[in-house]
Design a protein around this motif. Structure first.
Motif, PDB file in Angstrom:
ATOM      1  N   PRO A   5       0.654  -1.277   0.026  1.00  0.00           N
ATOM      2  CA  PRO A   5       0.123  -0.041   0.076  1.00  0.00           C
ATOM      3  C   PRO A   5       0.891   1.199  -0.028  1.00  0.00           C
ATOM      4  CG  PRO A   5      -0.020  -1.059   2.193  1.00  0.00           C
ATOM      5  CD  PRO A   5       0.833  -1.869   1.296  1.00  0.00           C
ATOM      6  N   GLY A   6       0.636   2.318  -0.747  1.00  0.00           N
ATOM      7  CA  GLY A   6       1.081   3.638  -0.803  1.00  0.00           C
ATOM      8  C   GLY A   6       0.559   4.488   0.264  1.00  0.00           C
ATOM      9  N   ILE A   7       0.981   5.706   0.365  1.00  0.00           N
ATOM     10  CA  ILE A   7       1.095   6.671   1.226  1.00  0.00           C
ATOM     11  C   ILE A   7      -0.390   7.086   1.092  1.00  0.00           C
ATOM     12  CG2 ILE A   7       1.369   8.428  -0.183  1.00  0.00           C
ATOM     13  CD1 ILE A   7       2.171   8.421   3.513  1.00  0.00           C
ATOM     14  N   LYS A   8      -0.934   7.089  -0.130  1.00  0.00           N
ATOM     15  CA  LYS A   8      -2.384   7.354  -0.177  1.00  0.00           C
ATOM     16  C   LYS A   8      -3.424   6.385   0.754  1.00  0.00           C
ATOM     17  CE  LYS A   8      -6.238   8.633  -3.454  1.00  0.00           C
ATOM     18  NZ  LYS A   8      -6.504   8.910  -4.773  1.00  0.00           N
ATOM     19  N   ALA A   9      -3.137   5.118   0.581  1.00  0.00           N
ATOM     20  CA  ALA A   9      -3.583   4.067   1.448  1.00  0.00           C
ATOM     21  C   ALA A   9      -3.687   4.145   2.797  1.00  0.00           C
ATOM     22  CB  ALA A   9      -3.182   2.815   0.896  1.00  0.00           C
ATOM     23  N   GLU A 126     -10.107  -2.852   0.754  1.00  0.00           N
ATOM     24  CA  GLU A 126      -9.390  -3.096  -0.624  1.00  0.00           C
ATOM     25  C   GLU A 126      -8.261  -2.032  -0.931  1.00  0.00           C
ATOM     26  OE1 GLU A 126     -13.006  -1.767  -2.441  1.00  0.00           O
ATOM     27  OE2 GLU A 126     -13.927  -3.874  -2.372  1.00  0.00           O
ATOM     28  N   LEU A 127      -8.342  -1.271   0.254  1.00  0.00           N
ATOM     29  CA  LEU A 127      -7.006  -0.412   0.091  1.00  0.00           C
ATOM     30  C   LEU A 127      -5.786  -1.184   0.459  1.00  0.00           C
ATOM     31  CD1 LEU A 127      -8.262   2.693   2.345  1.00  0.00           C
ATOM     32  CD2 LEU A 127      -7.532   2.862  -0.166  1.00  0.00           C
ATOM     33  N   PHE A 128      -5.990  -2.155   1.242  1.00  0.00           N
ATOM     34  CA  PHE A 128      -4.802  -3.169   1.560  1.00  0.00           C
ATOM     35  C   PHE A 128      -5.250  -4.352   1.306  1.00  0.00           C
ATOM     36  CE2 PHE A 128      -5.066   0.546   4.453  1.00  0.00           C
ATOM     37  CZ  PHE A 128      -3.643   0.800   4.682  1.00  0.00           C
ATOM     38  N   LEU A 187     -10.087   8.951  -0.903  1.00  0.00           N
ATOM     39  CA  LEU A 187     -11.037   7.265  -1.034  1.00  0.00           C
ATOM     40  C   LEU A 187     -11.801   7.553  -2.449  1.00  0.00           C
ATOM     41  CD1 LEU A 187     -12.604   7.129   2.681  1.00  0.00           C
ATOM     42  CD2 LEU A 187     -10.292   5.998   1.456  1.00  0.00           C
ATOM     43  N   GLY A 188     -11.568   6.600  -3.368  1.00  0.00           N
ATOM     44  CA  GLY A 188     -12.154   6.613  -4.439  1.00  0.00           C
ATOM     45  C   GLY A 188     -13.472   5.758  -4.438  1.00  0.00           C
ATOM     46  N   GLU A 189     -14.233   5.842  -5.102  1.00  0.00           N
ATOM     47  CA  GLU A 189     -15.771   5.036  -5.087  1.00  0.00           C
ATOM     48  C   GLU A 189     -15.269   3.798  -5.360  1.00  0.00           C
ATOM     49  OE1 GLU A 189     -18.264   3.972  -3.720  1.00  0.00           O
ATOM     50  OE2 GLU A 189     -19.617   5.605  -4.405  1.00  0.00           O
TER      51      GLU A 189
END
Length: 507
Positions: A5-9, A126-128, A187-189
């Motif tokens: 996961p990146g910083i955005k996650a 889903e982010l991770f 957070l994207g849809e």
């Protein structure tokens, strides 16, 4: 195919934690605030329990439905709508002129809260996508959820030291505003296509059945046996049975009861339910005990809750790392026996002293509570495919929220029943008795003694249940968690329950 996961996650996780913290905190923030609310709004004994309970019942009754809705129609959209509604309902609760309005706004807060938890946990999963990182993220999520329950009374106590009772609801507003600003950016849809529609009849059956059954228990404790309460209880149980039977025949059920064929999953969900029942009941009754029996200020009572809250939160953070080494079975067994030991320490409390025993009880039990928060969430999310993450997360959070509400309703009603039988029979609650004009010291002492007896009865019942579950886990669960590295890369390091994913998902 997994990526780190990146910083955005991680920033996205931080944003998600805001509403999660609020939903959990509002399940317990009134424990120390109720004496002040009682002074301001003069609710009846039954209304006092509903002010505490209706939030958890609304959340728990609708979590599964909103988990399914988020899976089908978009989780971020549901998060934003729910958060906005939560803020509006919080403002309404703060300004309520009477007990009836406060109950109504608490119900609306619960409905909004039910939209937040399953979608938030599903977005997190889903982010991770890497199992090990996901376990760490869920551990942080569980820590925020646990911290919300644990610090709710502390925050409420601090606010009440300086402001009026409505401030315990207005504290939600700044966090909600920040979430509404940053969530669309970070957070994207996430919309997972799932066939079928949400079964509206199932939603109605589960909500109505639960409310009727719990109302019957609460009314029995507060007013004694009546034809109406008995009828409500019977009808509620019949409706809940009809709900369970309906799920077995639906192509797309709200609750997939097939998951409960896996023993670890079953024990974990029960572990989500019962520790919250014990915690909420003892936290609420302890708030009354410290303030009314031992005559402490709300600030002093809040400070005594800090050590237990710190232990609970730290345990949530550490548990995913520890469970990866000792296994889910050992964690679940430890959870129930730690809670049992902590609850039994409450038996040392008395009418004239017991603050130290209260602190010790909450510290020891906090170990078990922390384990339960961390393990249950990861078991549920790992047990199913991605497209069912929202509904599976809802099952885990439903067990928490229903446990929170049931603890106050059932165990709180037991304490109320004992007070009604053994107290001086001047008023239905200790707080109302203590505020009667011209109350003699003998009557007050009798009322306090009756309340402490009720508290002791509650902890004996709760400790017995947890001891039984610890024995059940010891005998029922396999001695070693299945470890199968050949099933996929990273499985061995996936965290507490990743090895169970495929086994449970195909049950």
């Amino acid at each position: 195919m997994q990526r780190s996961p990146g910083i955005k996650a991680w920033l996205g996780l931080t944003v998600i934690l805001g509403p999660v913290l609020l939903v959990a905190m509002d399940g317990s923030i009134l424990f120390l605030a109720m004496p002040r609310i009682t002074d301001a709004l003069a609710p009846t004994a039954d209304q006092s329990l509903w002010i505490l309970d209706i939030y958890g019942f609304a959340v728990g009754s609708l979590l599964v439905a909103f988990g399914n809705i988020g899976d089908r129609y978009g989780r971020l959209k549901l998060l934003l709508i729910g958060t906005l509604l939560f803020g509006l309902a919080s403002a309404g609760a703060a300004m309520s002129p009477n007990a009836e309005m406060l109950i109504a706004f608490r119900a609306l807060m619960g409905m909004a809260g039910a939209t937040l938890l399953p979608s938030a946990l599903a977005v997190l999963s889903e982010l991770f996508t890497d199992p090990r990182r996901r376990a760490q993220a869920i551990g942080i999520f569980a820590s925020a959820f646990a911290a919300g329950f644990a610090i709710g009374p502390i925050v409420g106590g601090q606010l009440l030291s300086y402001f009026w009772w409505g401030s315990v609801f207005l504290v939600n507003i700044p966090v909600i505003v920040l979430f509404l600003i940053f969530a669309p950016i970070l957070l994207g849809e996430v919309k997972v296509t799932r066939p079928g529609r949400v079964d509206v009849l199932s939603v109605v059956l589960s909500a109505v059945g639960l409310l009727l059954a719990i109302y019957a228990v609460k009314n029995l404790a507060a007013e004694g046996m009546s034809v109406f309460s008995a009828a409500a209880g019977i009808v509620g149980l019949v409706i809940l049975v009809a709900f369970a039977r309906r799920q077995r025949h639906l192509e797309y059920p709200l609750i997939d009861f097939g998951l409960f064929r896996d023993r670890v999953f079953t024990i974990a969900i029960i572990t989500g339910l019962l520790p919250l029942a014990a915690w909420s009941a003892t936290a609420y009754l302890s708030g009354v005990y410290l303030q009314t029996v031992l005559e402490m200020t709300v600030f002093q009572a809040a400070m005594l809750a800090v050590p237990g809250a710190l232990v609970l939160t730290a345990t949530c953070i550490v548990t995913p790392m520890v469970v990866g080494r000792i296994g889910t079975r050992a964690a679940l067994i430890t959870c129930h026996f730690a809670i049992t030991a902590g609850l039994l320490l409450f038996l040392m409390t008395g009418v004239t002293s017991g603050a130290g025993w209260y602190v010790g009880a909450m510290i020891v039990a906090g170990l078990g509570y922390g384990i339960s928060f961390a393990v249950v969430a990861d078991v549920a999310v790992a047990a199913v495919s991605t497209e069912r993450a929202g509904s599976a997360a809802a099952m885990a959070e439903t067990s928490n929220e229903i446990g929170n509400a049931l603890g106050i309703a059932l165990l709180g009603s037991l304490a109320a029943l004992i007070f009604r039988i053994m107290g001086p029979d001047l008023a239905p609650t200790l707080n109302e008795t203590a505020e009667l004009p011209g109350l003699g010291s003998a009557a007050l002492s009798e009322a306090k003694s009756a309340f402490v007896t009720g508290l002791h009865a509650v902890v004996i019942v709760a400790a017995s249940v947890h001891a039984g579950l610890g024995v059940l886990a010891l005998r029922w669960l396999p001695k070693t968690d299945p470890q199968a590295p050949e099933e996929g890369e990273g499985t061995a390091d996936a965290g507490p329950v990743a090895p169970k994913t495929e086994e449970v998902g195909t049950a």
